[in-house]
Design an enzyme around this catalytic site. Structure first.
Site, PDB file in Angstrom:
ATOM      1  CG  ASP A 129      -8.127   3.525  -2.676  1.00 35.52           C
ATOM      2  OD1 ASP A 129      -7.920   2.415  -3.198  1.00 35.52           O
ATOM      3  OD2 ASP A 129      -7.268   4.146  -2.017  1.00 35.52           O
ATOM      4  CG  ASN A 185      -3.933   5.280  -4.562  1.00 34.57           C
ATOM      5  OD1 ASN A 185      -3.495   6.066  -3.744  1.00 34.57           O
ATOM      6  ND2 ASN A 185      -5.120   4.698  -4.417  1.00 34.57           N
ATOM      7  CD  GLU A 221      -6.437   7.656  -2.569  1.00 39.56           C
ATOM      8  OE1 GLU A 221      -5.631   8.538  -2.878  1.00 39.56           O
ATOM      9  OE2 GLU A 221      -6.115   6.658  -1.893  1.00 39.56           O
ATOM     10  CB  SER A 241      -0.359   4.935   3.523  1.00 42.14           C
ATOM     11  OG  SER A 241       0.316   4.396   2.432  1.00 42.14           O
ATOM     12  N   GLY A 265       0.824   0.133  -4.424  1.00 38.32           N
ATOM     13  CA  GLY A 265       1.802  -0.705  -3.721  1.00 38.32           C
ATOM     14  C   GLY A 265       1.982  -2.055  -4.400  1.00 38.32           C
ATOM     15  CD  GLU A 314       2.278   6.862   0.629  1.00 39.91           C
ATOM     16  OE1 GLU A 314       1.595   5.935   0.213  1.00 39.91           O
ATOM     17  OE2 GLU A 314       2.205   8.015   0.187  1.00 39.91           O
ATOM     18  NE  ARG A 317      -5.535   0.841  -3.939  1.00 38.70           N
ATOM     19  CZ  ARG A 317      -4.588   1.382  -3.158  1.00 38.70           C
ATOM     20  NH1 ARG A 317      -3.356   0.924  -3.165  1.00 38.70           N
ATOM     21  NH2 ARG A 317      -4.875   2.382  -2.351  1.00 38.70           N
ATOM     22  CE1 TYR A 360      -5.358   1.214   3.875  1.00 35.83           C
ATOM     23  CE2 TYR A 360      -6.330   2.361   5.746  1.00 35.83           C
ATOM     24  CZ  TYR A 360      -6.426   1.888   4.457  1.00 35.83           C
ATOM     25  OH  TYR A 360      -7.573   2.050   3.746  1.00 35.83           O
TER      26      TYR A 360
END
Ligand SMILES: Nc1ncnc2c1ncn2[C@@H]1O[C@H](COP(=O)(O)OP(=O)(O)O)[C@@H](O)[C@H]1O
Ligand SMILES: [Mg+2]
Length: 351
Positions: free
Chosen positions: A299, A315, A313, A178, A319, A42, A297, A258
């Site tokens: 998801d 994060n 999950e 991602s 981002g 990433e 964050r 994405y």
């Protein structure tokens, strides 16, 4: 090296100039090392996140040193001697606790979660087991290590896992982000290929029940330390829910979704007030359970039929690019980008 030195110089000069403008909140100016890039898959996103954070920190009046995380990282940090490191590294090393542990070893405060939370969140299998044990809903799953196929005859257990989870089946590496390596197997025939694919990213593969649902994300922020009273830290807050809506239902190629333009992000998501509140509450529960700090964050999926919410999950380094979900949610909550960066930065000293 010379590039790094130049970046170091220009970073400092830029920061010093913007410091004079004094248009940020009234916090003491600090020297901040923005860690970005690195060697993970990433990397590209991280460079963009780092550039955005760099600019905002400058506008907030801080001096900024940008460091592309590589073999010289420790030496560069020693030379710069920052007051704190702002971690804008996604994926391996930056998000899995490696860099966090390194920063602890050299006693430099850093933004976001500590190693234990990073390790838990990066390992989706561990995070899902922890969520299951705590009663947080997450899609049914089984996991297989590469060694178990080679040494323990794990292939013989696949048919039972298939029956338990049904088709289509989601196959993903235990760590990554991602949507890298996420594949959907429609049948027993497609499963081995998907597993081999996932194992090229990680030694552990996760088989997960497919949820026919909406893709939601809820970012969580620690309270603003400048408005907290006395020693009272207050509780983390969940930002408005973001929904990721694919332009085309590209069912079998999630990776392309994405890429810029393939997905539309809507915030606040079109949900009932009760459903939004439930998603936010689940995100806060995951954040606390996994021991996150500063920002994260989460998801989630919302099943179209059962309306059940599940956590996929968490994060720990979301981002920060122009098109990322956290800045979008933050904006919808009335928290501008610079304020968001200021709050993430504050997490370096509130651990
Ligand atoms: N069990 C699932 N059912 C349906 N879609 C899924 C499932 N797991 C993942 N996906 C899709 O793949 C995307 C990426 O999966 P996620 O678990 O968040 O991994 P990462 O973002 O780390 O690659 C999700 O946002 C979702 O669109
Ligand atoms: Mg995800």
């Amino acid at each position: 090296m010379s590039n790094d030195a130049a970046a170091l110089e220009s970073g400092r000069a830029g920061g010093a100039r913007s410091r004079l403008r004094g248009d940020g909140p009234r916090t003491a100016a600090k020297l901040i090392a923005v860690l970005k890039g690195g060697g993970s898959l990433e990397r590209k996103v991280s460079l963009r996140s780092g550039a955005q954070a760099h600019d905002a920190l400058g506008r907030l009046g801080h001096e900024v040193v940008a460091i592309d995380a590589g073999p010289e990282l420790v030496a560069q940090l020693r030379e710069a001697g920052p007051d704190a490191a702002f971690i804008a590294l996604h994926g391996r090393d930056g998000e899995d606790g490696t860099v966090q542990g390194l920063l602890e070893a050299i006693a430099i405060p850093y933004t976001g979660s500590a190693p234990a939370a990073c390790i838990c969140c990066t390992d989706k299998v561990l995070a899902k087991h922890l969520m299951r044990a705590a009663g947080l809903p997450t899609p049914d799953f089984h996991f297989f290590r590469e060694s178990s196929f080679k040494e323990l005859g794990a292939a013989g257990a696949l048919s039972e896992a298939e029956r338990a989870l049904g088709f289509p089946l989601v196959v993903k590496p235990a760590s990554q982000g991602s949507a890298l390596g996420v594949k959907f197997a429609r049948s027993s025939e497609e499963l081995p290929g998907a597993i081999v694919g996932a194992l090229s990213y990680d030694r552990t593969v996760l088989l997960e029940r497919y949820v026919n649902g909406r893709d939601l994300a809820v970012s969580v922020l620690d309270p603003n330390p400048t408005t907290a009273r006395g020693d009272v830290r207050g509780d983390p807050v969940a930002l408005p829910v973001v929904e990721a809506i694919p332009r085309e239902q590209e069912f079998y190629n999630y990776e392309s979704r994405y890429e810029i333009g393939m997905t539309t992000f809507v915030c606040p998501a079109e949900l009932s007030a009760a459903m939004s509140a439930r998603a936010q509450e689940l995100a806060l529960q995951a954040y606390r359970l996994l021991g996150c700090h500063g920002v994260a964050r989460v998801d989630l999926m919302l099943d179209r039929e059962s309306e059940e919410l599940t956590v996929l999950e968490t994060n720990v380094v979301p981002g920060l690019t122009e098109t990322s979900l956290l800045p979008l949610a933050s904006d919808a909550a009335g928290i501008g980008f610079d304020e968001l960066i200021g709050r993430i930065l504050a997490s370096a000293w509130t651990r």
